[in-house]
Design an enzyme around this catalytic site. Structure first.
Site, PDB file in Angstrom:
ATOM      1  N   SER A   1      50.235  55.906  37.373  1.00  0.00           N
ATOM      2  CA  SER A   1      51.597  55.456  37.052  1.00  0.00           C
ATOM      3  C   SER A   1      51.533  54.225  36.152  1.00  0.00           C
ATOM      4  O   SER A   1      52.356  54.058  35.247  1.00  0.00           O
ATOM      5  CB  SER A   1      52.356  55.119  38.344  1.00  0.00           C
TER       6      SER A   1
ATOM      7  N   LYS B   1      55.651  44.465  46.816  1.00  0.00           N
ATOM      8  CA  LYS B   1      55.448  45.081  45.498  1.00  0.00           C
ATOM      9  C   LYS B   1      56.733  45.065  44.693  1.00  0.00           C
ATOM     10  O   LYS B   1      57.827  45.188  45.256  1.00  0.00           O
ATOM     11  CB  LYS B   1      55.020  46.549  45.665  1.00  0.00           C
TER      12      LYS B   1
ATOM     13  N   ARG C   1      40.783  60.040  42.628  1.00  0.00           N
ATOM     14  CA  ARG C   1      40.354  60.191  41.240  1.00  0.00           C
ATOM     15  C   ARG C   1      38.945  59.650  41.062  1.00  0.00           C
ATOM     16  O   ARG C   1      38.036  60.353  40.679  1.00  0.00           O
ATOM     17  CB  ARG C   1      41.318  59.438  40.299  1.00  0.00           C
TER      18      ARG C   1
ATOM     19  N   HIS D   1      50.244  63.402  40.677  1.00  0.00           N
ATOM     20  CA  HIS D   1      50.936  63.468  41.978  1.00  0.00           C
ATOM     21  C   HIS D   1      51.457  64.886  42.227  1.00  0.00           C
ATOM     22  O   HIS D   1      51.353  65.405  43.328  1.00  0.00           O
ATOM     23  CB  HIS D   1      52.149  62.522  41.996  1.00  0.00           C
TER      24      HIS D   1
HETATM   25  P1  ADP Z   1      49.870  54.033  46.219  1.00  0.00           P
HETATM   26  O1  ADP Z   1      50.526  52.734  45.879  1.00  0.00           O
HETATM   27  O2  ADP Z   1      50.127  54.465  47.642  1.00  0.00           O
HETATM   28  O3  ADP Z   1      48.422  54.166  45.835  1.00  0.00           O
HETATM   29  P2  ADP Z   1      50.424  55.918  44.070  1.00  0.00           P
HETATM   30  O4  ADP Z   1      51.739  56.493  43.684  1.00  0.00           O
HETATM   31  O5  ADP Z   1      49.692  55.126  43.047  1.00  0.00           O
HETATM   32  O6  ADP Z   1      50.720  55.085  45.376  1.00  0.00           O
HETATM   33  O7  ADP Z   1      49.462  57.065  44.549  1.00  0.00           O
HETATM   34  C1  ADP Z   1      49.788  57.883  45.659  1.00  0.00           C
HETATM   35  C2  ADP Z   1      48.610  58.784  45.984  1.00  0.00           C
HETATM   36  O8  ADP Z   1      48.409  59.701  44.903  1.00  0.00           O
HETATM   37  C3  ADP Z   1      47.261  58.060  46.146  1.00  0.00           C
HETATM   38  O9  ADP Z   1      46.511  58.744  47.128  1.00  0.00           O
HETATM   39  C4  ADP Z   1      46.613  58.191  44.797  1.00  0.00           C
HETATM   40  O10 ADP Z   1      45.213  58.126  44.870  1.00  0.00           O
HETATM   41  C5  ADP Z   1      47.075  59.591  44.407  1.00  0.00           C
HETATM   42  N1  ADP Z   1      47.102  59.775  42.969  1.00  0.00           N
HETATM   43  C6  ADP Z   1      47.625  58.960  42.034  1.00  0.00           C
HETATM   44  N2  ADP Z   1      47.428  59.462  40.800  1.00  0.00           N
HETATM   45  C7  ADP Z   1      46.756  60.629  40.957  1.00  0.00           C
HETATM   46  C8  ADP Z   1      46.211  61.605  40.049  1.00  0.00           C
HETATM   47  N3  ADP Z   1      46.300  61.491  38.730  1.00  0.00           N
HETATM   48  N4  ADP Z   1      45.586  62.660  40.585  1.00  0.00           N
HETATM   49  C9  ADP Z   1      45.437  62.774  41.922  1.00  0.00           C
HETATM   50  N5  ADP Z   1      45.894  61.883  42.827  1.00  0.00           N
HETATM   51  C10 ADP Z   1      46.538  60.826  42.351  1.00  0.00           C
END
Ligand code: ADP
Length: 162
Positions: free
Chosen positions: A130, A41, A92, A17
Site C-alpha cells: 500500500s 497509525k 512477501r 490483498h
Molecule cells: P498491516 O498493517 O496489518 O500489515 P497491510 O494492509 O499492510 O496491513 O497488510 C495486511 C496483510 O496483507 C499482511 O499480512 C501483509 O503481509 C499482507 N499483504 C500486503 N501486501 C501483500 C501482497 N502484495 N501480497 C500478499 N500479501 C500481502
C-alpha cells in the site's frame, strides 16, 4: 463451519490483498476481512472508505462467503468476536516473516488456540505494498498494475484533495 479472519490496514486495498482474500475464501467456509483502526497509525483513507474498497472488490469477484468489517483493538479480540480460530496473513519477503513471527507469538500469548495461516504472495504481486501505491500516486505515476480500477479512482480523488 470454519471461519478465517484476515486483518489488515488495506490503506489502500491492493491486488496483493485481493489475491489473499480470494485464496482464503476458497479455503474457509466463511472469511471475515477485518479493516483495522489503530489509534497510533495515521491512515490516508478512513475506515469507512477502506471497508468500502474491500466490499466492492468482494462484490466484483463474487465472493459470497466473505464479510468485511472495521475493527479496533487487538487482533485476538477481533478474531474471537467473529468466531474465527484461524487468522490469515500474507507473506512477501523475509521482513514480513520477521514481523509475522512476533505477531503470532504475541497472539498466542493471549489465545494459545488461535492459529495463523500464511499465504505466499505470487511472483507478480511480491513488490506490491500500500505504501508503494500511495507513493506512486503522489508522484503522478500509474498504479493500474497494483490496484483494481475502483481503488485507483479512490486514490485519484484523494490525491486531488491533498
Ligand atoms: P498491516 O498493517 O496489518 O500489515 P497491510 O494492509 O499492510 O496491513 O497488510 C495486511 C496483510 O496483507 C499482511 O499480512 C501483509 O503481509 C499482507 N499483504 C500486503 N501486501 C501483500 C501482497 N502484495 N501480497 C500478499 N500479501 C500481502
Amino acid at each position: 463451519m470454519t471461519t478465517g479472519f484476515y486483518p489488515g490496514s488495506f490503506n489502500p486495498l491492493t491486488l496483493g490483498h485481493e489475491h489473499i482474500i480470494k485464496v482464503a475464501a476458497s479455503v474457509f467456509d466463511k472469511l471475515v476481512v477485518g479493516v483495522g483502526v489503530n489509534a497510533d497509525k495515521v491512515y490516508s483513507f478512513s475506515v469507512e472508505e477502506r471497508v468500502e474498497m474491500v466490499q466492492e472488490a468482494v462484490a466484483i469477484n463474487r465472493l459470497t462467503n466473505v464479510e468485511v468489517i472495521g475493527y479496533d483493538g487487538l487482533l485476538v479480540q477481533a478474531a474471537a468476536k467473529v468466531g474465527a480460530k484461524v487468522i490469515v496473513r500474507g507473506l512477501r519477503t523475509t521482513s514480513d516473516f520477521d514481523y509475522e513471527f512476533t505477531l503470532n507469538d504475541f497472539n498466542k500469548t493471549y489465545d494459545p488456540d488461535l492459529e495463523t495461516m500464511f499465504l505466499m504472495a505470487p511472483k507478480e504481486f511480491l513488490t506490491i505494498s500500500s505504501t508503494n501505491v500511495r507513493t506512486a500516486v503522489k508522484a503522478g505515476l500509474p498504479v493500474h498494475q497494483w490496484v483494481n480500477p475502483t481503488v485507483a479512482q479512490y486514490l485519484l480523488r484523494a490525491n486531488k484533495k491533498d
